[in-house]
Design an enzyme around this catalytic site. Sequence first.
Site, PDB file in Angstrom:
ATOM      1  N   SER A 204       0.832  -1.183   0.000  1.00 54.40           N
ATOM      2  CA  SER A 204       0.000   0.000   0.000  1.00 54.40           C
ATOM      3  C   SER A 204       0.879   1.249   0.000  1.00 54.40           C
ATOM      4  CB  SER A 204      -0.955  -0.047   1.201  1.00 54.40           C
ATOM      5  OG  SER A 204      -1.976   0.912   1.085  1.00 54.40           O
ATOM      6  N   GLU A 324      -9.358  -5.758  -3.683  1.00 57.84           N
ATOM      7  CA  GLU A 324      -8.738  -4.710  -2.862  1.00 57.84           C
ATOM      8  C   GLU A 324      -9.792  -3.819  -2.207  1.00 57.84           C
ATOM      9  OE1 GLU A 324      -5.434  -3.959  -2.457  1.00 57.84           O
ATOM     10  OE2 GLU A 324      -4.410  -5.086  -4.029  1.00 57.84           O
ATOM     11  N   HIS A 422      -7.767  -5.740   0.410  1.00 60.10           N
ATOM     12  CA  HIS A 422      -6.501  -5.034   0.620  1.00 60.10           C
ATOM     13  C   HIS A 422      -5.895  -5.450   1.956  1.00 60.10           C
ATOM     14  CE1 HIS A 422      -3.810  -1.629  -0.227  1.00 60.10           C
ATOM     15  NE2 HIS A 422      -3.959  -1.227   1.029  1.00 60.10           N
TER      16      HIS A 422
END
Length: 546
Positions: A204, A324, A422
């Site tokens: 990320s 995600e 995610h």
Amino acid sequence: MDLDRTDETTGDAARPDLPDPVVRTPYGAVRGRHERGVAVFRGIPYAAPPFGPHRFRPPVPPQPWDGVRDTGAFGPTPPKPPYSEAFARYLADPVVPGDDCLNLNVWTPEPSPGARLPVLVWIHGGALTRGSSAVPVYDGSAFARDGVVLVTFNYRLGVEGYGLFPDVPANPGLRDQLAALEWVHEAIAAFGGDPDRVTVFGQSAGAISIGALLAAPRARGLFRRAVLQSGPPQSTDRDRVRRLVRRMATRLKVPATAAAFAAVDRALLAETQAEVGRRASPILGGPAFGIVVDGDLVPRDPLEALLDGDAGDIPLLMGWTSEEHLLWLAPGGLTERIDRLGAVAMAGAMARCHCGPDVPRGYRNAHPDAPVSELLGQMVTDHLLRFPLHRLADSRASEGRAPSHLYEFGWRSGLPGLGACHALELGFVFDSAEVPDAARMAGPDAPHELAREMHTAWVRFATDGDPGWPAWDARHPVRVFGGDGDPVAHGPRDPGMALWEATATQPQPTRAPGAGSGTLLRGTRPFSAVRRLRRPGGERRRGEAG
């Protein structure tokens, strides 16, 4: 300085039958612990505390110390607001009080200069506003068990690390990361690592940071390979960051300068930051801190630089999860809200992605039975993450640069609504599924064999650059972890990528003069749709277009 702290490990008993390992760093000796058959050192300072005269400024080296510094416990974490209650159910974010927050941790199977083992350096995520190296899932024992020296570190977050002010240099948080990598280059040999075999990996915001470091001339030579998990190379529009700083300054009733912000209590600053950014998200956009082009450490947009061939000699491992978007939609009930708003929600997504109706129409044709929330989530994820990584891999392959390997994580969480969201892959990469905090996102029955497969691929990549599947070429091979079909799929995301490729040359939505790519003119219909999505319930204000 505390030279004799009590041992506070992650819960595994230290080895009383072995003497504590002692290693000399450039600033003094440190004493670690033996845990799970490896040596662990926590809370080693790589830079001075970023407060007082150093607040909001580039990092400076720590003060050397005499004697042996005890490093049995994690060091202080940088100032940050807590996660909201909805996200805190899934994401651990420990807080360790103290000023000396620019510190790092080392796990090593052989803390001796002659070992010359491969090194992995982890850069954590958290939207550049949250997270730290003390998150339990980032335990490096499995990497050290498998012959890799693992380093994790803290860096400044939020306005402390990425605020943009007229009186100090930009990107101090990224400069912290550079300082940590310089420490690794200088000191890791004493811990058994090979400074010429360093691989950086991050997820990320950590992956976005690595994209910037790949393109940063000052980072050349500090790492040999790089892993980008669920984060593309990118920069943030400077005006977008300035607006966020000005909003904070207005609330605090102080000038928008580093000198004025440095006089504000840290807790109040973090609280104000959380308040002005509470409706932002990676899916819906909104005010956010980010890495900006500064003409110095970041001389140009990282993605543009990499597409032009920068870091072309560094092998890359890049990828994403299959869903995600569910981390941002499911916890706060946004999935149901988007499905209820329907076309209004899709108009907001078009504003977020700066695209016309042909793109969502293409996703609907490909997935006629999918709910709006699924189409919106996949569309935005493709635009913000998968398409940039595809472009980068294609560019590197066509120009004969160092290999790129791509992956997708497809295993779905056992918890309702999260799917293959995610950050779900982190416990698998670190092979830390037995850590209780990993179950907060994965559920109680995460498959250990899948963790071994994914973890082993990362170890292989750090060791010799080959994670175990074909490098990217015209066939677009993607290693799918936890999927239902062939472990290597060819072009599984190509249909969505074709939609973005087709729209890349089309006229963009109207923007204010001089605005960056994330700024639409207020008052336009798409902008109103985004505002409705961000408000609880998605209600329409009086006089607002639908």
